[in-house]
Scaffold this motif. Structure first.
Motif, PDB file in Angstrom:
ATOM      1  N   GLY A  50      14.278  -3.560 -36.767  1.00 50.74           N
ATOM      2  CA  GLY A  50      13.044  -3.635 -37.540  1.00 50.74           C
ATOM      3  C   GLY A  50      11.902  -2.848 -36.926  1.00 50.74           C
ATOM      4  O   GLY A  50      12.109  -1.889 -36.157  1.00 50.74           O
ATOM      5  N   VAL A  51      10.688  -3.306 -37.210  1.00 52.67           N
ATOM      6  CA  VAL A  51       9.502  -2.546 -36.805  1.00 52.67           C
ATOM      7  C   VAL A  51       9.161  -2.731 -35.330  1.00 52.67           C
ATOM      8  O   VAL A  51       8.438  -1.913 -34.748  1.00 52.67           O
ATOM      9  N   GLY A  52       9.654  -3.806 -34.719  1.00 50.64           N
ATOM     10  CA  GLY A  52       9.372  -4.031 -33.312  1.00 50.64           C
ATOM     11  C   GLY A  52       7.932  -4.447 -33.072  1.00 50.64           C
ATOM     12  O   GLY A  52       7.168  -4.715 -34.000  1.00 50.64           O
ATOM     13  N   GLY A  99      17.912  -4.455 -43.266  1.00 49.58           N
ATOM     14  CA  GLY A  99      17.865  -4.516 -41.805  1.00 49.58           C
ATOM     15  C   GLY A  99      19.172  -5.010 -41.217  1.00 49.58           C
ATOM     16  O   GLY A  99      20.034  -5.538 -41.928  1.00 49.58           O
ATOM     17  N   GLU A 100      19.284  -4.791 -39.929  1.00 47.19           N
ATOM     18  CA  GLU A 100      20.489  -5.230 -39.214  1.00 47.19           C
ATOM     19  C   GLU A 100      20.088  -6.088 -38.025  1.00 47.19           C
ATOM     20  O   GLU A 100      19.088  -5.819 -37.347  1.00 47.19           O
ATOM     21  N   GLY A 128      10.332  -8.697 -37.682  1.00 45.31           N
ATOM     22  CA  GLY A 128      11.004  -7.413 -37.485  1.00 45.31           C
ATOM     23  C   GLY A 128      11.452  -6.799 -38.804  1.00 45.31           C
ATOM     24  O   GLY A 128      11.102  -5.660 -39.140  1.00 45.31           O
ATOM     25  N   ILE A 129      12.211  -7.560 -39.565  1.00 45.15           N
ATOM     26  CA  ILE A 129      12.694  -7.114 -40.886  1.00 45.15           C
ATOM     27  C   ILE A 129      11.783  -7.751 -41.922  1.00 45.15           C
ATOM     28  O   ILE A 129      11.974  -8.909 -42.309  1.00 45.15           O
ATOM     29  N   LEU A 141      16.368 -14.635 -33.461  1.00 49.11           N
ATOM     30  CA  LEU A 141      16.684 -14.307 -34.852  1.00 49.11           C
ATOM     31  C   LEU A 141      15.529 -14.646 -35.788  1.00 49.11           C
ATOM     32  O   LEU A 141      15.233 -13.899 -36.735  1.00 49.11           O
ATOM     33  N   THR A 142      14.873 -15.782 -35.545  1.00 46.38           N
ATOM     34  CA  THR A 142      13.746 -16.170 -36.387  1.00 46.38           C
ATOM     35  C   THR A 142      12.635 -15.129 -36.312  1.00 46.38           C
ATOM     36  O   THR A 142      12.063 -14.724 -37.340  1.00 46.38           O
TER      37      THR A 142
END
Length: 407
Positions: free
Chosen positions: A348-350, A326-327, A319-320, A312-313
């Motif tokens: 997110g952007v990955g 974002g989700e 990512g977001i 998550l961090t």
């Protein structure tokens, strides 16, 4: 589990002690009865010898119990000996009208007291034997002479009734009551010990949580005096890792079950805390959490919580980005073969497939893979979704297994 084994051992010892005491008394009383029949009541055929045979055989059975310590074998031998002796004495002392027939009922009572469910077998067998005695009295298919002289019949009846009453109230009931009281005291002591251990364990979880929160507070204070953004970010990440562990201990001491936590509640609280910590109270991040009523032990909950924390961090930081929408999706389910599957990721952007935990300098990515290995599981990226998504398969770590430290 240890308490359960201890209670079983105590029940076993109580039954063993009861069997030995009743065995000794039964042998002694039947030996006395044999002597009275032969020398005082002038009963010279089969009955006194039957009592004598039972007394010797039962004494051997009791002594053998001390050697082989097989209660079931000793119970069944004693009950069968008692049934056989009671049947023969009843048969040769008046049949269905013999006062000794009541001893058959005491044998059934002793069978229930010592063999538990098997007592039903002896109940049915005793009923069958009584019907057999009655049938023989009515049909005379096996003529039997009454071995008790007419002059001694009243005295024999009195002694038979006294023996029945004494065996029931003075021997069986007394020892059963004592065994019951001893077991009750033992149960109460065990329950008290369990409560004391639960209180101690609850206090341990509480103190561990407090200590971890103290560490978190120190990291927070340290970060305020640091100007370097990278160092500030590292201290904040360390603080979040400490808090993810503190939450586990907090949930353990606040609930009835001190060894397992409801993981949906834990993930919900941890995720909401991380979103606020990284993105602030006002954010555009949507949390989608799909976790059924699953309880996990502390040995699994902590490394899995750390893994979720790192994933998550990374999603919230990289990512977001910034204040974009974002989700974050987290789903945990249990498979039929006791395996668990965790799907976690963002939209997110990955990042590039060329980056992996072996080549990257990112501590978070390395921790995610090392924690999956610590859970004896596997982790793969889900390329079918937008952003960074992982599929983690693992099995709950048993209490007997020791966790390896995260490298």
């Amino acid at each position: 589990m240890e308490n359960s084994r201890g209670q079983k051992q105590e029940r076993y010892e109580a039954k063993r002690t009861l069997t030995i005491k009743v065995g000794y008394w039964a042998s002694f009383l039947t030996l006395v009865f044999a002597a009275i029949c032969m020398f005082l009541l002038d009963i010279t055929t089969i009955v006194p010898y039957c009592f004598l045979g039972f007394s010797i055989a039962n004494l051997i059975n009791v002594l053998a119990l001390k050697k082989h310590n097989n209660l079931i074998l000793s119970f069944n031998l004693a009950t069968l000996l008692s049934l056989a002796t009671a049947l023969i004495v009843t048969w040769f002392t008046g049949g269905i009208e013999s006062p000794f027939i009541f001893v058959l009922a005491i044998v059934v009572f002793a069978g229930y007291a010592t063999t538990g469910p098997r007592g039903k077998l002896y109940l049915y067998l005793s009923v069958a034997l009584i019907l057999l005695v009655y049938s023989n009295d009515v049909l005379k298919f096996l003529p039997v002479n009454n071995a008790v002289p007419e002059t001694s019949s009243a005295t024999f009846a009195l002694l038979s009734i006294l023996l029945s009453v004494y065996l029931m109230g003075g021997v069986l009931a007394k020892n059963l009551l004592k065994a019951h009281i001893d077991l009750y005291k033992s149960k109460m002591e065990t329950e008290q010990q369990i409560k004391e251990k639960e209180t101690l364990l609850r206090e341990v979880h509480h103190r561990v949580k407090n200590n971890l929160q103290t560490v978190s507070s120190l990291l927070s204070l340290q970060s305020r005096s640091v100007e370097d953004p990278k160092m500030k970010s590292l201290l904040k990440s360390s603080q979040n890792r400490v808090i993810s562990m503190a939450m586990v201990h907090e949930m353990l001491y606040m609930r009835e079950d001190l060894s397992r936590i409801e993981y949906k509640t834990y993930v919900q609280e941890l995720s909401e805390y991380l979103v606020r910590s990284v993105k602030g109270a006002e954010n555009k991040v949507k949390l989608n959490i799909d976790i059924p009523d699953i309880k996990l032990g502390i040995d699994t909950a902590i490394p899995l919580g750390l893994l979720i924390n790192e994933a998550l961090t990374n999603a919230l930081k990289y990512g977001i980005r910034e204040d974009n929408e974002g989700e974050i999706n987290i789903a945990l389910k249990k498979e039929a073969d006791e395996d668990y599957i965790l799907n976690i990721g963002d939209n997110g952007v990955g990042f590039s497939n060329q980056v992996d935990h072996k080549t990257t300098r990112s501590l978070g990515l390395k921790l995610i893979h090392n924690l999956a290995r610590q859970l004896k599981g596997t982790i793969t990226r889900d390329e079918s979704k937008v952003g960074t998504n992982y599929i983690v398969k693992f099995r709950e770590i048993g209490q007997q297994q020791h966790l390896n430290p995260v490298a």
